[in-house]
Design a protein around this motif. Structure first.
Motif, short mmCIF file in Angstrom:
data_model
loop_
_atom_site.label_atom_id
_atom_site.label_comp_id
_atom_site.label_asym_id
_atom_site.label_seq_id
_atom_site.Cartn_x
_atom_site.Cartn_y
_atom_site.Cartn_z
N MET A 1 14.13 -0.49 -0.40
CA MET A 1 12.93 -1.10 -0.95
C MET A 1 13.04 -1.15 -2.47
SD MET A 1 8.99 0.22 -0.78
CE MET A 1 9.04 0.36 1.00
N VAL A 3 10.74 -2.34 -5.81
CA VAL A 3 9.48 -2.80 -6.39
C VAL A 3 9.79 -3.40 -7.74
CG1 VAL A 3 7.17 -2.14 -7.18
CG2 VAL A 3 8.16 -1.05 -5.15
N THR A 26 10.81 -10.67 0.77
CA THR A 26 10.13 -10.59 -0.52
C THR A 26 8.66 -10.92 -0.38
OG1 THR A 26 10.70 -12.88 -1.06
CG2 THR A 26 12.24 -11.17 -1.77
N VAL A 27 7.84 -10.15 -1.07
CA VAL A 27 6.39 -10.37 -1.14
C VAL A 27 6.00 -10.28 -2.60
CG1 VAL A 27 4.12 -9.65 -0.33
CG2 VAL A 27 6.13 -9.25 1.11
N ASP A 28 5.43 -11.35 -3.14
CA ASP A 28 5.10 -11.38 -4.57
C ASP A 28 3.60 -11.22 -4.76
OD1 ASP A 28 5.32 -11.59 -7.28
OD2 ASP A 28 5.59 -13.76 -7.31
N PRO A 30 1.11 -8.91 -3.94
CA PRO A 30 0.10 -8.62 -2.92
C PRO A 30 -1.01 -7.74 -3.52
CG PRO A 30 1.95 -7.15 -2.65
CD PRO A 30 2.32 -8.08 -3.78
N LEU A 35 -0.50 -3.42 -0.53
CA LEU A 35 0.78 -2.89 -0.97
C LEU A 35 1.11 -1.58 -0.28
CD1 LEU A 35 3.14 -3.30 -2.94
CD2 LEU A 35 1.83 -2.05 -4.64
N LEU A 38 2.40 -2.26 3.17
CA LEU A 38 3.76 -2.80 3.15
C LEU A 38 4.78 -1.70 2.94
CD1 LEU A 38 3.29 -6.03 1.00
CD2 LEU A 38 3.92 -5.93 3.41
N LEU A 47 13.29 -4.57 1.64
CA LEU A 47 12.03 -5.16 1.21
C LEU A 47 11.98 -5.20 -0.31
CD1 LEU A 47 9.12 -6.11 2.02
CD2 LEU A 47 8.43 -3.70 1.85
N ILE A 49 9.17 -6.14 -3.40
CA ILE A 49 7.75 -6.39 -3.64
C ILE A 49 7.55 -6.62 -5.13
CG2 ILE A 49 5.42 -5.50 -3.40
CD1 ILE A 49 6.46 -3.65 -1.20
N VAL A 51 5.06 -6.74 -8.24
CA VAL A 51 3.77 -6.20 -8.67
C VAL A 51 3.67 -6.35 -10.18
CG1 VAL A 51 2.28 -4.17 -8.74
CG2 VAL A 51 3.82 -4.49 -6.80
N THR A 55 -1.88 -8.48 -10.11
CA THR A 55 -2.18 -7.90 -8.80
C THR A 55 -3.64 -7.45 -8.74
OG1 THR A 55 0.10 -7.17 -8.53
CG2 THR A 55 -1.57 -6.10 -7.17
#
Length: 339
Positions: A1, A3, A26-28, A30, A35, A38, A47, A49, A51, A55
């Motif tokens: 992971m 961040v 990828t999650v931009d 959240p 978060l 996730l 993963l 992410i 942040v 956010t």
């Protein structure tokens, strides 16, 4: 992971795109409440992410506490990547893109952006201090940044660029995805030999016929002398996919033979290669140095695909379509679509 956080305009979105290319989900940006889910939830792969101060409910200390809790449980080993850049670089980037800084609602240039950068630096200071890696993009070209991220987060043995070699016939038009196109219609055409006409460039008899053309050996040597140094240069520039298309009149004999041989040449050099014969409806893949012999089709002699010593030294780069090679071909009868 991983961040990913940092200053607006420093390149967080570019970093996330590279991580996505490396296989990360990828999650931009959240919401902070999402978060936590996730981070704690099970995942099938790596993963990434994004942040930052945009956010919803952003709280630097809450984010750090969540990361510490994950590390304490041993459920994951999250890494915090902070993307940074000098203030003058950020000011120039916002001026060039004409985008508003998220913490500078009063204006798009001058003091408004500078004030927004200062407020963002203050809000993100705890994350920068706790980051596992601070990536300063102030004077960092995008290809260099990509290579740095690939070295740190990419799986072992990850291929930087995949090469597709495709044969095609000109009557159906150029392949739309082609980056480079070479015209092989200067070579003598097996179509005019009644015995060879029903065969393809994958057949030994056709291979012998094309290799017997006095133009083939010098062309092969000059083509590989041109392409061999180009592939590493494209990869160094950050290109992930390169499509090289070889065309002839029907896409059945000359282009197929040349594509087969060129795909194996690239694979022996260590490149992952996809081989496609558009007019034959065939496709196969080779994995660099792990190239295995392709299954023999009817009429194929595997020895016909063996590397031979070039007839000319690999020296100067040339334009394959010089006057000698681009002589007009005689009119040809229409070739039916083999599919």
């Amino acid at each position: 992971m991983v961040v990913v956080t940092g200053l607006s305009g420093a390149g967080k979105s570019s970093v996330l795109r590279v991580l996505e290319d490396l296989g990360h989900e990828t999650v931009d940006n959240p919401p902070l409440a999402v978060l936590g889910e996730l981070m704690a939830g099970p995942g099938e792969g790596p993963l990434a992410i994004g942040v930052d101060t945009r956010t919803r409910g952003f709280d630097a200390m809450a984010l750090l506490a969540g990361l510490d809790a994950l590390r304490a449980r041993g459920a994951a080993a999250p890494e915090l990547l902070f993307v940074d850049a000098a203030e003058e670089v950020l000011l120039r980037r916002f001026s060039e893109t004409r985008r508003r800084h998220p913490l500078a609602p009063a204006g798009m240039a001058g003091g408004g952006v500078a004030d927004g950068i200062a407020r963002e630096e203050e809000a993100l200071a705890p994350l920068r201090e706790a980051a596992d890696w601070v990536l300063d993009t102030s004077g960092l070209p995008l290809p260099d940044m990509r290579r740095m991220i690939e070295r740190r987060y990419g799986p072992a043995g990850l291929a930087g660029m995949t090469v597709t070699v495709q044969s095609f016939g000109y009557p159906r038009g150029l392949p739309r995805e082609a980056d480079l196109v070479l015209d092989l219609r200067f070579l003598r055409n097996p179509h005019y030999d009644p015995v060879l006409r029903p065969m393809t460039g994958r057949d030994a008899a056709v291979a012998d016929y094309i290799e017997g053309d006095p133009e083939w050996g010098p062309f092969w040597a000059r083509m590989t002398a041109l392409l061999d140094p180009l592939l590493p240069a494209y990869e160094a520039g950050g290109k992930k996919y390169l499509t090289l298309a070889l065309g002839c009149t029907g896409g059945k004999h000359r282009s197929v033979f040349a594509a087969e041989r060129l795909a194996r040449h690239f694979a022996r050099a260590g490149w992952p290669v996809d081989l496609s014969h558009r007019e034959l409806g065939l496709r196969e893949a080779f994995h660099g140095a792990r190239l295995q012999a392709a299954p023999a089709a009817p009429h194929i002699d595997p020895q016909s695909m063996t590397e031979t010593t070039p007839a000319a030294p690999r020296t100067a780069q040339i334009n394959p379509l010089d006057n000698k090679l681009a002589q007009p071909c005689p009119a040809r009868a229409a070739i039916p679509d083999p599919r």
